[in-house]
Design a protein around this motif. Structure first.
Motif, short mmCIF file in Angstrom:
data_model
loop_
_atom_site.label_atom_id
_atom_site.label_comp_id
_atom_site.label_asym_id
_atom_site.label_seq_id
_atom_site.Cartn_x
_atom_site.Cartn_y
_atom_site.Cartn_z
N PHE A 1 64.68 -70.09 -23.02
CA PHE A 1 64.71 -69.46 -24.39
C PHE A 1 65.76 -68.22 -24.75
CE2 PHE A 1 59.84 -70.77 -23.84
CZ PHE A 1 60.08 -71.59 -24.92
N ALA A 2 66.63 -68.15 -23.65
CA ALA A 2 67.65 -67.27 -23.73
C ALA A 2 68.49 -67.05 -25.11
CB ALA A 2 68.75 -67.48 -22.47
N GLY A 3 68.46 -68.34 -25.84
CA GLY A 3 69.13 -68.48 -27.15
C GLY A 3 68.74 -67.37 -27.95
N LEU A 4 67.23 -67.08 -27.81
CA LEU A 4 66.64 -66.10 -28.82
C LEU A 4 67.11 -64.82 -28.89
CD1 LEU A 4 62.99 -67.46 -29.02
CD2 LEU A 4 64.72 -67.83 -30.62
N TRP A 5 67.80 -64.50 -27.44
CA TRP A 5 68.44 -63.05 -27.16
C TRP A 5 69.84 -63.20 -26.82
CZ3 TRP A 5 63.46 -64.78 -26.00
CH2 TRP A 5 62.39 -63.80 -26.62
N PRO A 6 70.78 -63.43 -27.91
CA PRO A 6 72.28 -63.80 -27.38
C PRO A 6 72.79 -62.45 -26.96
CG PRO A 6 71.60 -63.76 -29.82
CD PRO A 6 70.62 -63.66 -29.33
N GLY A 7 73.78 -62.81 -26.03
CA GLY A 7 74.20 -61.64 -25.38
C GLY A 7 73.84 -61.07 -24.11
N PHE A 8 72.53 -61.36 -23.73
CA PHE A 8 71.90 -61.11 -22.82
C PHE A 8 71.92 -61.91 -21.42
CE2 PHE A 8 70.51 -58.21 -25.98
CZ PHE A 8 70.42 -57.15 -25.48
N ASP A 9 71.68 -61.52 -20.33
CA ASP A 9 71.76 -62.66 -19.10
C ASP A 9 70.22 -62.98 -19.18
OD1 ASP A 9 74.55 -62.30 -18.30
OD2 ASP A 9 73.98 -60.52 -17.25
N PRO A 10 69.99 -64.09 -18.58
CA PRO A 10 68.65 -64.75 -18.66
C PRO A 10 67.43 -63.82 -18.00
CG PRO A 10 70.07 -66.40 -18.27
CD PRO A 10 70.83 -65.35 -18.22
N GLU A 11 68.07 -63.02 -16.90
CA GLU A 11 67.07 -61.99 -16.22
C GLU A 11 66.59 -60.84 -17.15
OE1 GLU A 11 71.31 -61.47 -14.37
OE2 GLU A 11 70.08 -63.00 -15.13
N GLU A 12 67.42 -60.54 -18.33
CA GLU A 12 67.17 -59.49 -18.94
C GLU A 12 66.19 -59.84 -20.39
OE1 GLU A 12 69.93 -55.94 -18.75
OE2 GLU A 12 71.05 -57.78 -19.44
N VAL A 13 66.12 -61.35 -20.54
CA VAL A 13 65.26 -61.84 -21.56
C VAL A 13 63.97 -61.17 -21.42
CG1 VAL A 13 64.20 -63.88 -22.76
CG2 VAL A 13 66.82 -63.94 -22.18
N PRO A 14 63.24 -60.79 -22.44
CA PRO A 14 62.04 -59.99 -22.20
C PRO A 14 60.74 -61.00 -22.28
CG PRO A 14 62.69 -59.81 -24.56
CD PRO A 14 63.64 -60.49 -23.75
N ILE A 15 60.85 -61.73 -21.37
CA ILE A 15 59.53 -62.75 -20.89
C ILE A 15 59.24 -62.21 -19.54
CG2 ILE A 15 58.75 -64.79 -20.70
CD1 ILE A 15 60.73 -65.84 -22.64
N THR A 16 58.29 -61.71 -19.11
CA THR A 16 57.79 -61.32 -17.74
C THR A 16 56.98 -62.58 -17.10
OG1 THR A 16 56.68 -59.76 -16.53
CG2 THR A 16 55.52 -60.11 -18.61
N SER A 17 56.23 -62.44 -16.21
CA SER A 17 55.29 -63.46 -15.94
C SER A 17 53.90 -62.86 -15.11
CB SER A 17 56.04 -64.06 -14.57
OG SER A 17 56.33 -63.48 -13.51
N VAL A 18 53.03 -63.52 -15.29
CA VAL A 18 51.59 -63.18 -14.76
C VAL A 18 51.02 -64.46 -14.15
CG1 VAL A 18 49.14 -62.70 -15.17
CG2 VAL A 18 51.05 -61.47 -16.19
N THR A 19 51.22 -64.59 -12.93
CA THR A 19 50.69 -65.76 -12.05
C THR A 19 49.35 -65.99 -12.41
OG1 THR A 19 52.60 -65.37 -10.47
CG2 THR A 19 50.81 -66.95 -9.93
N ASN A 20 49.02 -67.39 -12.62
CA ASN A 20 47.81 -67.73 -13.00
C ASN A 20 46.82 -67.60 -11.97
OD1 ASN A 20 48.14 -68.82 -15.57
ND2 ASN A 20 48.51 -70.63 -14.85
N GLY A 21 45.64 -67.85 -11.79
CA GLY A 21 44.70 -67.39 -10.95
C GLY A 21 43.55 -68.48 -11.19
N VAL A 22 42.35 -68.66 -10.44
CA VAL A 22 41.44 -69.55 -10.71
C VAL A 22 40.11 -68.74 -10.40
CG1 VAL A 22 42.71 -71.41 -10.10
CG2 VAL A 22 41.35 -70.21 -8.23
N HIS A 23 38.97 -69.08 -11.26
CA HIS A 23 37.79 -68.67 -10.95
C HIS A 23 36.92 -68.97 -9.86
CE1 HIS A 23 33.50 -67.54 -12.60
NE2 HIS A 23 34.30 -66.37 -12.83
N ALA A 24 36.99 -67.98 -8.89
CA ALA A 24 36.35 -68.55 -7.83
C ALA A 24 34.97 -68.93 -7.68
CB ALA A 24 36.64 -67.43 -6.71
#
Length: 874
Positions: A395-418
């Motif tokens: 989705f980097a094209g939505l934030w032109p001029g920024f390197d991909p690592e600066e695109v404001p999309i973070t991550s929350v790793t999924n988990g499972v309901h034990a």
């Protein structure tokens, strides 16, 4: 004869048994062992026949048995204890209530599917199971979520096989009155409804069903009602069915109708109104438009309403490929909005712009639901570290001029309901070790202290547990395989061989998931002779249980299933490899605990997260997987094995499959089977047992949905709620006007001159040196408070691209220079060795921005200025 009308006749429970009804209507029973045990004791045979569904059980148990139970003091005491436990669970303070910060009053969580229990089949795969686990974990933590989805009258399809192994689909009709649901009703007792306006003066109406998922209400919208015409009644017919317009109507109903359903539910029940709206994938993205329309009615213009909505919206993307995103023809979308359709107060061209792929490589005539989701949300995330990286690049094209690592999309790793996925036998062993209360807390909230106690469990106990789980799976597989062959047309006399299928003392591998091509169901068949040798090895054999569904329209996926089924039908190996049709939650809950190894071999990096291996791990299963999704993030040799990949850009797909299949066979032959069958002095597989122990103690706390929901609360929901509270009407207008001003003036923003305190020709410098950086910039009509001037530094690659960058804000010095230029100064620390470089850039800056990249605007030095500034290296 066929009935012309169908009713659901519910039993009249004797007064002492009335609490059974409340227990059956709250889906906490699907993960609470004590409640399930209570219902099983009502009538074990009918419990099994009802598919472990309390509502169906109570509808089938005899009046005589109910009368007997009403006079059974022991049963009534157990009923009272379980009922009291539910009351405490529903009303007591939990993790969320014990937090000191101001958390959201409520969060609305939207998803097209929810996998809560097999008794409520409203899911197709990982997205729905994840959504169900999210709600359950939120309930256990006391987080005030409201779930929002659709009620599909056919659910997803049921799967069987033809005689030659071709997938067959069946769509049984679901009667909401026979499901653990209640209709939401107005104060006068009439069913609550929401309505959407359609082109041609038509309307789409839906009733609201409520599934109580512990403390969490799940609202499900149902269009199959008499007030609708035939076409509109079919909008919620089945999950992921129909053509483009059908899917568009489903997603409008989910997003727009879902917000209206939430407002109705809060009005009727007094539930706190959501401060945060969480969109689980792009299907529900239209919810942002409905919220904008609400604000337009309160006097905000389009841009101000957009800012107010974005502040309180979280968007989670689950797909690592553009092809996995719903996209609609722009004309189709335009026809369903505007003066003669839905949301007439929002300008259609502005709606379209929110979803258009207006970036290099985009398709200008397609409306992209994920793009709209990102533009309507101030906070976004992927579902593993690797998937966050993939999403930033995609989705980097939505934030032109920024390197991909600066695109404001973070991550929350999924988990499972034990509590849902841990086998009762595993839970009982844990409860015996640390006590029932601590075991429940370990599975729902989790921390290393509780899980460390696994180290004290005796080797013999762990090995006996694993064998008993394997034995239960063998019995389950034989029963399901016999039923499948009968569906395929085999007679009883042909099926005697099934009694010898699988062996409880043989290393058991599980592979079960949806069957798109990238998951490579048939990679294991790449060299059939080597696979046969593994299955039939005289000393170290393996056995494999496979399950999965292909999308009804995916003939390629069906061919993969047929190929595997035909191999598994071979009399030489059919006792060692089986394919089980109709993969779903009920099967999965038996499959995960019984497998010693969980196999996952997707094309890297196309697995966004992949949570099935997590469920296996919680039961002491070891993972054998490509380094993709969550496994790329948490793999250690303690927990299993990583399949080497050949994902270089120049690798031919067939060649890649050959290489990776060979690596899989090598691991199984040379490492996995040897560790499983090797015995120590005690006569037990000591190394294997230690890997199981470390999987449970070290990996267990990480893979919990409780950990995942805590991260959402702390990292996304709470900041979104704070932004929502700060974004009143005046603040929203101010931010919208400021953004318009900045966008209009940005062409005048320039980096004019850069100099440091050393000669620019200098090629080396000492580690720890601090340079003084002086920059002259032009801001045009903007003010220093509208921007942030940054020095960005870090290591550089061979093409002088900065990696692992650090950004430091520079400060303006004095008044503007003649001609309107401003001077900024600040330190530049040479804090690492090796090739090092820096640049300067200007970003928009405002207190209500969540990220400096939010506007997608950046000004950098032109080439001549960059060359004059020089590059520092050592």
């Amino acid at each position: 004869m066929k009935a012309i009308r169908r009713f659901t006749v519910r039993p009249v429970l004797p007064e002492p048994l009335r609490p059974l009804s409340d227990l059956a209507r709250n889906l906490r029973w699907s993960w609470h062992t004590g409640t399930r045990d209570l219902f099983r004791s009502v009538d074990p045979e009918r419990w099994a026949a009802a598919g472990s569904d309390p509502v169906r059980l109570l509808g089938s148990v005899s009046t005589e048995r109910l009368t007997e139970l009403a006079g059974d003091r022991d049963f009534l005491d157990r009923l009272a204890a379980v009922s009291d436990d539910l009351h405490t669970y529903m009303t007591g303070d939990r993790w969320y209530q014990q937090r000191s910060e101001r958390l959201p009053a409520a969060v609305a969580y939207f998803s097209p599917e929810f996998g809560i229990t097999a008794a409520l089949p409203q899911y197709s795969g990982g997205l729905g199971i994840l959504a169900g686990d999210h709600l359950k974990a939120a309930s256990d933590l006391g987080a005030p979520l409201i779930g929002v989805g659709l009620l599909y009258r056919h659910g997803y399809f049921r799967q069987s096989l033809s005689r030659d192994g071709w997938q067959q689909e069946h769509y049984p009709v679901l009667d909401p009155h026979e499901l653990p649901l209640d209709q939401l009703k107005e104060a006068d007792g009439t069913p609550a409804q929401i309505a959407l306006a359609l082109p041609g003066d038509r309307s789409l109406r839906a009733r609201i069903w409520v599934a109580q998922v512990g403390r969490i209400p799940l609202l499900l919208l149902d269009s199959d009602i008499e007030e609708n015409d035939l076409i509109e009644r079919g909008v919620t017919d089945r999950l992921y069915g129909g053509g483009s317009e059908h899917r568009l109507l489903q997603e409008m109903l989910l997003g727009i109708g879902g917000v209206r359903a939430v407002r109705t539910y809060c009005r009727l029940t007094g539930h706190a109104a959501p401060e945060v709206f969480h969109t689980n994938e792009g299907h529900a993205g239209f919810l942002g438009l409905e919220r904008m329309a609400e604000l337009r009615a309160e006097g905000l213009d389009f841009d101000a309403a957009l800012e107010a909505v974005r502040a309180g919206t979280v968007f989670t993307t689950h797909t690592p490929v553009p092809a996995g995103i719903d996209r609609f023809d722009r004309e189709l979308v335009a026809r369903h909005f505007g003066p003669h359709a839905e949301l007439p107060d929002l300008e259609v061209d502005r709606i379209l712009r929110l979803g258009m792929e207006t970036y290099p490589g985009g398709e200008p005539n397609l409306f992209n639901m994920a793009v709209m989701g990102l533009r309507l949300a101030q906070r976004a995330n992927g579902v593993s570290l690797l998937h966050g990286q993939v999403s930033r690049e995609m989705f980097a094209g939505l934030w032109p001029g920024f390197d991909p690592e600066e695109v404001p999309i973070t991550s929350v790793t999924n988990g499972v309901h034990a509590p849902t996925w841990v086998a009762p036998e595993v839970y009982r062993l844990g409860a015996r070790q640390i006590g029932t209360q601590r075991a429940e807390e370990a599975l729902s909230v989790g921390d290393s202290d509780r899980w460390d106690s696994v180290a004290d469990i005796a080797d013999q106990d762990i090995w006996e547990l694993r064998r008993s789980l394997r034995e239960l799976l063998v019995l389950e597989v034989r029963e399901r395989l016999r039923a499948s062959w009968r569906q395929r047309g085999a007679g009883t006399a042909e099926l005697g061989w099934i009694d010898g299928v699988l062996d409880p003392d043989v290393l058991t591998i599980g592979f079960a998931r949806r069957v798109p091509s990238y998951k490579r169901l048939t990679l294991m068949l790449r060299d059939r002779d080597r696979l046969m040798d593994l299955l039939l090895h005289p000393d170290r054999p393996v056995q494999i249980v496979v399950a999965g569904k292909a999308h009804p329209a995916d003939d390629g996926g069906k061919r993969l299933i047929q190929e595997l089924v035909r191999f598994a039908d071979d009399p030489r190996v059919r006792h060692r490899i089986v394919f089980l049709p109709d993969y779903g939650m009920a099967m999965a809950q038996k499959l995960y605990p019984g497998c010693d190894i969980w196999l996952n071999n997707p094309l890297r990096p196309l697995e966004a997260c992949g949570t099935s291996g997590m469920k296996s791990a919680l039961n002491g299963g070891l993972n054998l997987s490509v380094l993709d999704g969550w496994w790329d993030e948490w793999f250690q040799p303690d927990f299993g094995w990583a399949i080497p990949t050949a994902d270089g850009v120049g690798t031919d797909p067939d060649r890649r499959d050959d290489i990776e299949a060979a690596a899989l066979y090598d691991l199984l032959e040379q490492r996995v089977t040897r560790v499983f069958y090797e015995r120590g002095r005690s006569g037990l597989p000591d190394r294997w047992i230690e890997m199981v122990r470390r999987t449970l103690s070290l990996l267990g706390p990480k893979v919990l949905a409780g950990r995942m929901v805590r991260e959402y609360v702390e990292r996304l929901y709470t900041p979104a709620a704070h932004a929502h509270r700060a974004m009143g009407p005046d603040a929203a207008r101010e931010l919208a006007e400021w953004k318009a001003t900045v966008r209009g003036a940005w062409q005048g923003v320039t980096v004019d001159h850069v100099e440091t305190s050393v000669a620019t020709a200098m090629a080396t410098a000492e580690l720890g040196t601090t340079l003084a950086l002086r920059v002259r910039v032009g801001l045009g009509s903007l003010r220093p408070e509208d921007v942030e001037v940054q020095a960005v530094s870090g290591r550089v690659d061979e093409e002088d691209r900065i990696t692992d960058a650090t950004a430091v804000a520079l400060k303006p010095v004095g008044a503007p220079a003649p001609g309107g230029g401003w001077v900024y100064e600040g330190p530049l620390s040479l804090d690492r060795t090796g090739p090092f470089g820096y640049t300067v850039r200007i970003l928009p800056s405002h207190r209500m921005l969540a990220s400096g990249a939010e506007l997608g605007l950046v000004a950098v030095p032109p080439e001549d200025v960059a060359e004059a500034a020089g590059l520092l290296m050592r």
